[in-house]
Design a protein around this motif. Structure first.
Motif, mmCIF file in Angstrom:
data_model
loop_
_atom_site.group_PDB
_atom_site.id
_atom_site.type_symbol
_atom_site.label_atom_id
_atom_site.label_comp_id
_atom_site.label_asym_id
_atom_site.label_seq_id
_atom_site.Cartn_x
_atom_site.Cartn_y
_atom_site.Cartn_z
ATOM 1 N N ASN A 1 0.814 -1.216 0.000
ATOM 2 C CA ASN A 1 0.000 0.000 0.000
ATOM 3 C C ASN A 1 0.848 1.267 0.000
ATOM 4 N N GLY A 2 2.125 1.154 0.294
ATOM 5 C CA GLY A 2 3.009 2.309 0.285
ATOM 6 C C GLY A 2 2.729 3.282 1.409
ATOM 7 N N LEU A 3 3.291 4.476 1.257
ATOM 8 C CA LEU A 3 3.158 5.555 2.234
ATOM 9 C C LEU A 3 2.386 6.689 1.570
ATOM 10 N N GLY A 4 1.286 7.078 2.177
ATOM 11 C CA GLY A 4 0.473 8.165 1.633
ATOM 12 C C GLY A 4 0.907 9.503 2.200
ATOM 13 N N LEU A 5 0.625 10.571 1.455
ATOM 14 C CA LEU A 5 0.948 11.917 1.912
ATOM 15 C C LEU A 5 -0.201 12.859 1.579
ATOM 16 N N GLU B 1 -4.875 18.224 0.962
ATOM 17 C CA GLU B 1 -4.763 17.771 -0.428
ATOM 18 C C GLU B 1 -4.009 16.441 -0.485
ATOM 19 N N ASP B 2 -4.674 15.428 -1.048
ATOM 20 C CA ASP B 2 -4.062 14.112 -1.192
ATOM 21 C C ASP B 2 -3.028 14.163 -2.312
ATOM 22 N N LEU B 3 -1.772 13.849 -1.981
ATOM 23 C CA LEU B 3 -0.699 13.881 -2.975
ATOM 24 C C LEU B 3 -0.339 12.498 -3.496
ATOM 25 N N GLY B 4 -1.044 11.462 -3.036
ATOM 26 C CA GLY B 4 -0.791 10.113 -3.524
ATOM 27 C C GLY B 4 0.081 9.307 -2.579
ATOM 28 N N ARG B 5 0.651 8.245 -3.137
ATOM 29 C CA ARG B 5 1.454 7.307 -2.335
ATOM 30 C C ARG B 5 2.791 7.062 -3.010
ATOM 31 N N VAL B 6 3.754 6.686 -2.194
ATOM 32 C CA VAL B 6 5.078 6.315 -2.675
ATOM 33 C C VAL B 6 5.409 4.938 -2.096
ATOM 34 N N ALA B 7 6.155 4.154 -2.850
ATOM 35 C CA ALA B 7 6.489 2.792 -2.438
ATOM 36 C C ALA B 7 7.581 2.776 -1.375
ATOM 37 N N PHE B 8 7.578 1.726 -0.576
ATOM 38 C CA PHE B 8 8.688 1.481 0.342
ATOM 39 C C PHE B 8 9.825 0.870 -0.468
ATOM 40 N N VAL B 9 11.061 1.283 -0.186
ATOM 41 C CA VAL B 9 12.195 0.815 -0.976
ATOM 42 C C VAL B 9 13.032 -0.235 -0.268
ATOM 43 N N ARG B 10 13.012 -0.235 1.046
ATOM 44 C CA ARG B 10 13.774 -1.243 1.783
ATOM 45 C C ARG B 10 13.303 -1.264 3.228
ATOM 46 N N CYS B 11 13.570 -2.381 3.893
ATOM 47 C CA CYS B 11 13.297 -2.467 5.326
ATOM 48 C C CYS B 11 14.612 -2.700 6.047
ATOM 49 N N GLY C 1 12.667 -0.622 10.920
ATOM 50 C CA GLY C 1 11.568 -0.028 10.176
ATOM 51 C C GLY C 1 11.792 -0.103 8.676
ATOM 52 N N CYS C 2 10.802 0.410 7.940
ATOM 53 C CA CYS C 2 10.853 0.382 6.482
ATOM 54 C C CYS C 2 10.928 1.807 5.944
ATOM 55 N N VAL C 3 11.686 1.975 4.866
ATOM 56 C CA VAL C 3 11.986 3.287 4.317
ATOM 57 C C VAL C 3 11.237 3.510 3.003
ATOM 58 N N ALA C 4 10.555 4.643 2.928
ATOM 59 C CA ALA C 4 9.970 5.133 1.681
ATOM 60 C C ALA C 4 10.724 6.408 1.340
ATOM 61 N N GLU C 5 10.945 6.641 0.046
ATOM 62 C CA GLU C 5 11.662 7.856 -0.317
ATOM 63 C C GLU C 5 11.159 8.399 -1.636
ATOM 64 N N VAL C 6 11.327 9.706 -1.786
ATOM 65 C CA VAL C 6 10.924 10.378 -3.012
ATOM 66 C C VAL C 6 11.887 11.540 -3.244
ATOM 67 N N VAL C 7 12.194 11.769 -4.527
ATOM 68 C CA VAL C 7 12.948 12.965 -4.892
ATOM 69 C C VAL C 7 11.931 14.099 -4.925
ATOM 70 N N ASP D 1 10.387 17.341 -6.110
ATOM 71 C CA ASP D 1 10.402 18.292 -7.217
ATOM 72 C C ASP D 1 10.002 19.668 -6.683
ATOM 73 N N ASP D 2 9.996 20.665 -7.562
ATOM 74 C CA ASP D 2 9.687 22.030 -7.137
ATOM 75 C C ASP D 2 8.279 22.150 -6.570
ATOM 76 N N ASP D 3 7.316 21.418 -7.137
ATOM 77 C CA ASP D 3 5.938 21.481 -6.636
ATOM 78 C C ASP D 3 5.842 20.958 -5.208
ATOM 79 N N LEU D 4 6.450 19.806 -4.943
ATOM 80 C CA LEU D 4 6.411 19.244 -3.600
ATOM 81 C C LEU D 4 7.164 20.145 -2.621
ATOM 82 N N MET D 5 8.298 20.680 -3.044
ATOM 83 C CA MET D 5 9.042 21.614 -2.179
ATOM 84 C C MET D 5 8.172 22.813 -1.803
ATOM 85 N N ALA D 6 7.453 23.361 -2.779
ATOM 86 C CA ALA D 6 6.597 24.520 -2.512
ATOM 87 C C ALA D 6 5.481 24.143 -1.541
#
Length: 164
Positions: free
Chosen positions: A91-95, A100-110, A114-120, A122-127
């Motif tokens: 199910n990933g990690l939701g944000l 405003e629902d920004l969607g989900r990102v996958a977990f990359v490793r445990c 604990g388990c780690v989800a990560e995302v680069v 972008d300018d929109d998310l930074m703002a």
């Protein structure tokens, strides 16, 4: 990808340290965020990250570590979240930021703690992170049961700007 190796080491050390991630030196406090720096083996310079450790209001055994950093080459901005073991990985990690629902990102490793989800970021998310008031990170125990964990964005913009 070679430039991410020292970065991965600091994040792993921060993640492995869990909520007591202050193994490195806490350099500054920015609202609800702390900037922590540490010298990573093999790295020429210290690596710093902006960190906030939070717990679900209604489930004190569900905690997250939110880690924000710049890559060593200053080319990318990363958002990494350490979620507790036992979360439903598919199910990933939701944000959600300010409703405003920004969607989900996958977990990359445990890791052992604990388990780690990560995302680069972008300018929109930074703002959105910089201008927002609050974020809710959502982990799942079952496909139907999402647990929302509030994260304050107070000080995020100032803290990110202070990262070397």
């Amino acid at each position: 990808m070679r430039h991410l190796a020292p970065l991965a080491a600091i994040v792993a050390s921060l993640c492995l340290a869990g909520p007591a991630a202050a193994q490195g030196a806490v350099r500054s406090q920015h609202g609800d965020w702390q900037m922590t720096c540490d010298l990573v083996p093999g790295a020429a310079d210290e690596q710093c990250a902006l960190i906030q450790n939070v717990t679900a209001e209604d489930q004190p055994n569900v905690a997250l570590s939110v880690i924000v950093l710049k890559t060593a080459d200053q080319e990318a901005r990363l958002l990494r979240v350490l979620a507790p073991l036992g979360v439903l990985l598919p199910n990933g990690l939701g944000l959600n930021i300010d409703g405003e629902d920004l969607g989900r990102v996958a977990f990359v490793r445990c890791l052992p703690n604990g388990c780690v989800a990560e995302v680069v970021m972008d300018d929109d998310l930074m703002a959105q992170l910089s201008e927002g008031d609050s974020a809710i990170f959502i982990v799942f125990r079952t496909p139907e049961e999402g647990i929302g964990i509030p994260v304050s964005l107070d000080g995020f913009d100032e803290g990110f700007d202070a990262l070397p």
